[in-house]
Design a protein around this motif. Structure first.
Motif, short mmCIF file in Angstrom:
data_model
loop_
_atom_site.label_atom_id
_atom_site.label_comp_id
_atom_site.label_asym_id
_atom_site.label_seq_id
_atom_site.Cartn_x
_atom_site.Cartn_y
_atom_site.Cartn_z
N PHE A 82 0.80 -1.22 0.00
CA PHE A 82 0.00 0.00 0.00
C PHE A 82 0.83 1.27 0.00
O PHE A 82 0.59 2.19 -0.80
N GLU A 83 1.82 1.36 0.88
CA GLU A 83 2.59 2.62 1.01
C GLU A 83 3.27 3.02 -0.29
O GLU A 83 3.18 4.17 -0.73
N ALA A 84 3.94 2.06 -0.92
CA ALA A 84 4.66 2.36 -2.16
C ALA A 84 3.68 2.70 -3.28
O ALA A 84 3.89 3.65 -4.05
N ALA A 85 2.60 1.94 -3.38
CA ALA A 85 1.61 2.18 -4.44
C ALA A 85 0.92 3.52 -4.23
O ALA A 85 0.68 4.27 -5.20
N ALA A 86 0.60 3.84 -2.98
CA ALA A 86 -0.07 5.11 -2.68
C ALA A 86 0.84 6.29 -3.03
O ALA A 86 0.39 7.30 -3.58
N ARG A 87 2.12 6.14 -2.73
CA ARG A 87 3.07 7.21 -3.06
C ARG A 87 3.14 7.43 -4.57
O ARG A 87 3.15 8.57 -5.05
N GLU A 88 3.17 6.34 -5.32
CA GLU A 88 3.24 6.45 -6.77
C GLU A 88 1.98 7.12 -7.33
O GLU A 88 2.07 8.01 -8.19
N ILE A 89 0.82 6.69 -6.83
CA ILE A 89 -0.45 7.30 -7.27
C ILE A 89 -0.45 8.80 -6.94
O ILE A 89 -0.83 9.64 -7.78
N ARG A 90 -0.03 9.11 -5.73
CA ARG A 90 -0.05 10.50 -5.25
C ARG A 90 0.83 11.40 -6.14
O ARG A 90 0.38 12.44 -6.63
N TYR A 91 2.07 10.98 -6.36
CA TYR A 91 2.99 11.84 -7.11
C TYR A 91 2.64 11.87 -8.60
O TYR A 91 2.86 12.90 -9.27
N ASN A 92 2.10 10.80 -9.13
CA ASN A 92 1.63 10.85 -10.52
C ASN A 92 0.52 11.88 -10.68
O ASN A 92 0.49 12.64 -11.65
N PHE A 93 -0.38 11.92 -9.71
CA PHE A 93 -1.47 12.90 -9.72
C PHE A 93 -0.92 14.32 -9.63
O PHE A 93 -1.29 15.21 -10.42
N PHE A 94 0.01 14.54 -8.69
CA PHE A 94 0.59 15.87 -8.53
C PHE A 94 1.28 16.33 -9.82
O PHE A 94 1.14 17.47 -10.25
N GLU A 95 2.03 15.42 -10.43
CA GLU A 95 2.79 15.80 -11.63
C GLU A 95 1.88 16.04 -12.83
O GLU A 95 2.18 16.89 -13.67
N GLU A 96 0.77 15.33 -12.90
CA GLU A 96 -0.23 15.62 -13.95
C GLU A 96 -0.78 17.03 -13.77
O GLU A 96 -0.95 17.78 -14.76
N LEU A 97 -1.07 17.40 -12.52
CA LEU A 97 -1.58 18.75 -12.24
C LEU A 97 -0.53 19.81 -12.57
O LEU A 97 -0.85 20.87 -13.13
N ILE A 98 0.72 19.52 -12.22
CA ILE A 98 1.81 20.46 -12.47
C ILE A 98 1.96 20.72 -13.97
O ILE A 98 2.12 21.87 -14.40
N LEU A 99 1.87 19.67 -14.76
CA LEU A 99 1.97 19.81 -16.21
C LEU A 99 0.77 20.57 -16.78
O LEU A 99 0.91 21.44 -17.64
N LYS A 100 -0.41 20.24 -16.29
CA LYS A 100 -1.63 20.83 -16.84
C LYS A 100 -1.79 22.30 -16.47
O LYS A 100 -2.16 23.13 -17.32
N TYR A 101 -1.49 22.64 -15.20
CA TYR A 101 -1.74 23.99 -14.71
C TYR A 101 -0.47 24.84 -14.57
O TYR A 101 -0.52 25.96 -14.09
#
Length: 333
Positions: A82-101
């Motif tokens: 869970f911890e590793a997968a959650a971290r990957e999901i979290r940072y992928n989401f953040f980086e998508e937002l960073i690229l988009k906005y």
């Protein structure tokens, strides 16, 4: 509470705050408001706790009250690790937002306790000064800068700030689960030591940061498509530190065994995801492709003449720009 040098780096920038509704990110939220720092917030709902719905609602309420954007991601169910997968999901989401906005900085609420428990965990696994120094206040990740404004503050200082102003925050019950390694270190080792030796621990990290800046050579890592590369510093530990730093930016943590292999092996496959090749004064990092692509004779002959690592060839065959860059670099040797 926030340091002036940090405030100067985030003032008048597009900032995205990683928010959870917990004490740390809530404290950072209100400190940013206090200093008139522009920011929006992003929160991930993993759907494993009933309370998470309240945390998301709180994030939306805060954003609406203070005229901020609130980005929400409802994560898919995580089946294991869970911890590793959650971290990957979290940072992928953040980086998508960073690229988009076009956010320039990602702000996280890691504090001194997080840094200290990480240091203890690394020390117990086996680590040098650079690894023990651990989290840094600022880290360039190419398209954005990761900034940790609270890294000099202890959790109890943050709680005192929240309680003084009667701010609402949530307690995550999973933080009490000592079956999670990080929690076990926190409750049994780092918290008791911070309670007794807070001033000395803060001073030690100041010394470690000074030492690290002298010991660790900053290596510029360039990229072509998904190939990362850099010229070797001729210091194997410095090269490994750069490899580790890059892979962390790709959400992969080298294991202790992989670190050891990098000291002696020219080529390693990390986590079945990444290929690391240390060859003739250059270091190449690429996605590891397991499939055996049908490669034309001309391509294979060019690789043979240049003595390109066979495991790297499938990726280079599918990515022409990366192949041309590797050819260019190795032709100079």
């Amino acid at each position: 509470m926030l340091e002036n040098k940090t405030l100067l780096k985030i003032k008048d920038k597009k900032n995205l705050l990683a928010f959870s509704g917990g004490a740390d990110s809530t404290a950072l939220f209100f400190l940013l408001l206090k200093h008139n720092i522009p920011f929006d917030i992003a929160i991930v709902n993993y759907g494993v706790r009933e309370q998470s719905k309240e945390e998301v609602a709180y994030a939306q309420e805060l954003a609406k009250t203070h005229n901020l954007k609130c980005h929400i991601f409802n994560a898919p169910k995580i089946e294991q690790n869970f911890e590793a997968a959650a971290r990957e999901i979290r940072y992928n989401f953040f980086e998508e937002l960073i690229l988009k906005y076009k956010y320039e900085n990602l702000l996280t609420a890691h504090h001194l306790g997080d840094r200290f428990e990480w240091m203890l965990m690394q020390f117990c696994k086996g680590a040098g000064c650079a690894e023990i120094a651990g989290m840094q206040k600022e880290q360039n990740r190419g398209i954005y800068t990761l900034i940790r404004p609270l890294l000099h503050l202890d959790k109890k200082e943050l709680l005192a700030y929240l309680h003084a102003d009667e701010k609402i925050y949530f307690e995550d019950e999973s933080n009490l689960d000592e079956d999670i390694k990080r929690n076990a270190f926190r409750h049994n080792y780092s918290l008791p030591l911070l309670e007794k030796y807070l001033g000395g621990i803060k001073k030690s990290f100041e010394y470690l940061d000074e030492d690290r800046s002298q010991l660790v050579e900053e290596i510029e890592i360039k990229t072509v498509e998904e190939l990362a590369y850099f010229k070797s510093s001729q210091n194997r530990r410095a090269d490994i530190f750069a490899i580790d730093k890059y892979l962390k930016s790709k959400l992969y943590m080298l294991s202790a065994n992989e670190r050891e292999l990098l000291k002696t092996e020219i080529t390693i496959v990390a986590g079945r995801k990444f290929l690391v090749v240390q060859d003739r004064g250059f270091v190449f990092i690429a996605p590891f492709l397991q499939e055996k692509a049908e490669m034309p004779h001309k391509f294979k002959e060019e690789c043979r003449v240049l003595k390109i690592e066979p495991k790297l060839r499938p990726y280079l065959y599918k990515n022409q720009k990366a192949f041309l860059k590797v050819k260019e670099l190795l032709a100079t040797v």
